[in-house]
Design a protein around this motif. Structure first.
Motif, PDB file in Angstrom:
ATOM      1  N   GLY A 226       0.383  -1.292  -0.451  1.00  0.00           N
ATOM      2  CA  GLY A 226       0.051   0.306  -0.067  1.00  0.00           C
ATOM      3  C   GLY A 226       0.879   1.411   0.327  1.00  0.00           C
ATOM      4  O   GLY A 226       0.608   2.310   0.112  1.00  0.00           O
TER       5      GLY A 226
ATOM      6  N   THR B  84      -0.656   4.159  -1.983  1.00  0.00           N
ATOM      7  CA  THR B  84      -1.625   4.485  -0.866  1.00  0.00           C
ATOM      8  C   THR B  84      -0.945   5.486   0.000  1.00  0.00           C
ATOM      9  O   THR B  84      -1.753   6.864  -0.270  1.00  0.00           O
TER      10      THR B  84
ATOM     11  N   ASN C 295      -3.944  -2.100   0.798  1.00  0.00           N
ATOM     12  CA  ASN C 295      -3.533  -2.383   1.748  1.00  0.00           C
ATOM     13  C   ASN C 295      -3.587  -3.770   2.261  1.00  0.00           C
ATOM     14  O   ASN C 295      -3.761  -4.312   0.942  1.00  0.00           O
TER      15      ASN C 295
ATOM     16  N   LYS D 128      -4.343   3.461   4.830  1.00  0.00           N
ATOM     17  CA  LYS D 128      -4.108   2.865   4.487  1.00  0.00           C
ATOM     18  C   LYS D 128      -5.147   1.738   5.131  1.00  0.00           C
ATOM     19  O   LYS D 128      -5.848   0.769   4.895  1.00  0.00           O
TER      20      LYS D 128
END
Length: 262
Positions: free
Chosen positions: A43, A46, A88, A53
């Protein structure tokens, strides 16, 4: 219809996530609509985009296993300017669960078709291994961007990656091609760097991006602030390099490609 680019290399630590985040932000700076797909269970794309995440209600995992429509999982980033399909640690489970699902190699491709017309570019940040997630990315993509350091072992890994792309092209995605090779963490003072760079250019010709990404402190610092370098320090050498790459990528769409020799 947006162009889908998988950013991948089976070798870790070559700048895949850095490239995804900063290329996405640079394309936004050229007024393109961009979706970044985080397909790495770590992740990092992200987090580097300013999305927490561990607080996700829906992620790319839910999309892949069919529990959520892609439109519901996509989020807008607050400052970077692009949309993201976040990930994630839940994505680790998808590797096993996909094996029991129908069309397991094409789950991402089918999902992206629903939103492809909403974007000019869709960038997929792949995990540093050839697994079912990477296969999904390659099956969905129009082209592959390969970030790599100019070092000896990188050439050996590149050969294996090209073989993999060839197999995906034959079996799953006949339209897939190598979009470009991106030299990252580039230090022109290093003799080996220059030697490997020359070999890449000799073999791959215009598929090697003219833009090189230098080693740059701002590129390393920006993710800890949840920002692309373009937002964190737009005058940094790293940010300017990715902006140049975005311009080059856009221009190359209109040029015919030379074949890669065997």
């Amino acid at each position: 219809m947006g162009k889908i680019l998988a950013v991948t290399n089976q070798k870790g630590g070559v700048g895949k996530t850095t490239t995804c985040i900063n290329l996405a932000a640079s394309l936004v700076a050229t007024k393109r609509r961009v979706l970044l797909v985080d397909l790495d269970p770590q992740g990092n794309a992200t987090m580097g985009s300013g999305v927490a995440k561990n607080e996700l209600e829906r992620s790319v995992y839910d999309v892949l296993i069919g529990e959520c429509e892609i439109e519901r999982a996509i989020q807008a980033t607050e400052q970077a300017g692009y949309d993201i399909l976040p990930a994630n640690g839940d994505l680790t489970a998808a590797e096993v669960e996909l094996l029991d699902l129908s069309s397991k190699e094409k789950r991402l491709a089918y999902a992206l078709r629903k939103v492809q017309d909403n974007y000019d570019f869709i960038l997929i940040d792949c995990p540093p291994s050839l697994n079912m997630l990477t296969v999904n990315a390659l099956a969905a993509a129009n082209g592959v961007v390969i970030p790599m350091q100019c070092e000896y072992y990188a050439l050996e890994g590149l050969s294996a990656l090209i073989d993999t792309i060839g197999r995906i092209t034959e079996v799953l995605n006949p339209g897939l091609e190598i979009e470009g090779l991106l030299r990252t963490m580039y230090d022109p003072r290093n003799g080996l760097t220059n030697d490997v760079s020359a070999q890449l250019t000799q073999h791959f010709g215009d598929r090697v991006y003219r833009t090189v990404i230098p080693r740059n402190v701002r590129l390393a610092e920006a993710p800890s602030h949840g920002l692309p370098a373009m937002v964190y320090d737009k005058q940094s050498k790293g940010a300017l390099a990715y902006l140049a790459l975005a311009g080059e990528l856009i221009r190359k769409q209109e040029k015919p490609r030379q074949a890669i020799s065997a």
